[in-house]
Design a protein around this motif. Structure first.
Motif, PDB file in Angstrom:
ATOM      1  N   LEU A 137       0.827  -1.205   0.000  1.00  0.00           N
ATOM      2  CA  LEU A 137       0.000   0.000   0.000  1.00  0.00           C
ATOM      3  C   LEU A 137       0.860   1.254   0.000  1.00  0.00           C
ATOM      4  N   MET A 138       1.867   1.288   0.865  1.00  0.00           N
ATOM      5  CA  MET A 138       2.687   2.489   1.004  1.00  0.00           C
ATOM      6  C   MET A 138       3.522   2.770  -0.248  1.00  0.00           C
ATOM      7  N   THR A 139       3.918   1.734  -0.978  1.00  0.00           N
ATOM      8  CA  THR A 139       4.668   1.976  -2.219  1.00  0.00           C
ATOM      9  C   THR A 139       3.777   2.618  -3.279  1.00  0.00           C
ATOM     10  N   LYS A 140       2.464   2.444  -3.144  1.00  0.00           N
ATOM     11  CA  LYS A 140       1.541   3.110  -4.068  1.00  0.00           C
ATOM     12  C   LYS A 140       1.360   4.582  -3.696  1.00  0.00           C
TER      13      LYS A 140
ATOM     14  N   PHE B 196      10.942   8.659  -0.030  1.00  0.00           N
ATOM     15  CA  PHE B 196      10.218   8.692   1.242  1.00  0.00           C
ATOM     16  C   PHE B 196      10.691   7.576   2.168  1.00  0.00           C
ATOM     17  N   PHE B 197      10.829   6.367   1.612  1.00  0.00           N
ATOM     18  CA  PHE B 197      11.189   5.212   2.425  1.00  0.00           C
ATOM     19  C   PHE B 197      12.634   5.293   2.936  1.00  0.00           C
ATOM     20  N   GLU B 198      13.474   6.003   2.233  1.00  0.00           N
ATOM     21  CA  GLU B 198      14.858   6.148   2.692  1.00  0.00           C
ATOM     22  C   GLU B 198      14.956   7.101   3.877  1.00  0.00           C
ATOM     23  N   ASN B 199      14.009   8.024   3.994  1.00  0.00           N
ATOM     24  CA  ASN B 199      14.097   9.070   5.015  1.00  0.00           C
ATOM     25  C   ASN B 199      13.128   8.910   6.186  1.00  0.00           C
ATOM     26  N   VAL B 200      12.139   8.055   6.056  1.00  0.00           N
ATOM     27  CA  VAL B 200      11.131   7.940   7.112  1.00  0.00           C
ATOM     28  C   VAL B 200      11.699   7.191   8.325  1.00  0.00           C
ATOM     29  N   ASP B 201      11.399   7.709   9.522  1.00  0.00           N
ATOM     30  CA  ASP B 201      11.837   7.011  10.735  1.00  0.00           C
ATOM     31  C   ASP B 201      10.687   6.160  11.282  1.00  0.00           C
ATOM     32  N   GLU B 202      10.982   5.372  12.298  1.00  0.00           N
ATOM     33  CA  GLU B 202       9.995   4.418  12.823  1.00  0.00           C
ATOM     34  C   GLU B 202       8.764   5.112  13.378  1.00  0.00           C
ATOM     35  N   LYS B 203       8.967   6.228  14.095  1.00  0.00           N
ATOM     36  CA  LYS B 203       7.832   6.939  14.681  1.00  0.00           C
ATOM     37  C   LYS B 203       6.878   7.443  13.589  1.00  0.00           C
ATOM     38  N   ALA B 204       7.434   8.048  12.537  1.00  0.00           N
ATOM     39  CA  ALA B 204       6.605   8.553  11.433  1.00  0.00           C
ATOM     40  C   ALA B 204       5.907   7.410  10.713  1.00  0.00           C
ATOM     41  N   TRP B 205       6.604   6.283  10.567  1.00  0.00           N
ATOM     42  CA  TRP B 205       6.025   5.107   9.905  1.00  0.00           C
ATOM     43  C   TRP B 205       4.819   4.600  10.696  1.00  0.00           C
ATOM     44  N   LYS B 206       4.965   4.519  12.017  1.00  0.00           N
ATOM     45  CA  LYS B 206       3.859   4.062  12.863  1.00  0.00           C
ATOM     46  C   LYS B 206       2.672   5.025  12.768  1.00  0.00           C
ATOM     47  N   GLU B 207       2.962   6.320  12.783  1.00  0.00           N
ATOM     48  CA  GLU B 207       1.882   7.315  12.687  1.00  0.00           C
ATOM     49  C   GLU B 207       1.124   7.194  11.372  1.00  0.00           C
ATOM     50  N   LEU B 208       1.858   6.941  10.290  1.00  0.00           N
ATOM     51  CA  LEU B 208       1.209   6.756   8.986  1.00  0.00           C
ATOM     52  C   LEU B 208       0.224   5.593   9.020  1.00  0.00           C
ATOM     53  N   ILE B 209       0.671   4.485   9.584  1.00  0.00           N
ATOM     54  CA  ILE B 209      -0.183   3.286   9.637  1.00  0.00           C
ATOM     55  C   ILE B 209      -1.409   3.553  10.503  1.00  0.00           C
TER      56      ILE B 209
END
Length: 197
Positions: A50-53, A59-72
């Protein structure tokens, strides 16, 4: 005989991958006198797909774990509607645990009364992945059941807690097909093991 068994195995492999679709999700709503909890189990490959769409490679090279969790979490909240007796229930405090194969989320919900007559759910999360399905199971004050949400029922169901529990697209045929193919696979594997040993 071995060629026949191997042929059967290769014939049913596409159905095995459908039955164990990594793009499926499970939502489990449990309510007790002390409160209600929604537990969500997501396939990590489904999230990644989903996120690759939605985002490019940078984006994936720069996103940290906290931001990734917030996105989900934000995505799940946007794509979840639960109504109890016509009143919308808002997802409360929650938590998320990332995994290599599965990501789990939990949300606290308001207490659902034993007097509640029906609930409606609308969970279009991950439909962008195509052919996605969500299993919504519940235990509401001891009343248990589940429904499969898919494109066939537009990811929606109405659950009557006082009579016939679920109004949604019938999934009986797909259940029987999956059981049939699992039986064929089991028989094929038994024959293969007998031939080997």
């Amino acid at each position: 005989m071995n060629k026949f068994v191997i042929g059967i195995i290769f014939w049913v492999i596409p159905f095995i991958s459908f039955a164990h679709n990594p793009l499926s999700a499970r939502y489990y709503l449990e309510t007790t006198p002390s409160g209600s909890v929604l537990t969500i189990n997501l396939s990590q490959s489904g999230i990644n797909h989903l996120m690759t769409k939605k985002f490019d490679e940078d984006f994936f090279e720069n996103v940290d774990e906290k931001a990734w969790k917030e996105l989900i979490v934000n995505y799940i909240k946007e794509k979840f509607t639960l109504k109890v007796d016509g009143e919308k229930v808002v997802l409360g405090k929650g938590g998320i645990r990332l995994g290599s194969h599965q990501t789990d989320l939990k949300f606290v919900l308001p207490f659902i009364s034993t007097e509640s007559k029906d609930i409606s759910i609308d969970i279009p999360a991950f439909k962008e992945n195509g052919e996605h399905q969500t299993i919504f199971a519940y235990n509401i004050n001891g009343k248990t059941d589940k429904v499969i949400l898919s494109e066939q029922n537009n990811y929606k169901a109405h659950i009557n807690l006082t009579g016939n529990p679920i109004k949604a697209e019938s999934t009986t045929n797909s259940k029987w097909l999956i059981l049939l193919f699992c039986g064929i696979i089991l028989l094929a594997l038994i024959k293969v093991f007998k031939a080997i040993f």
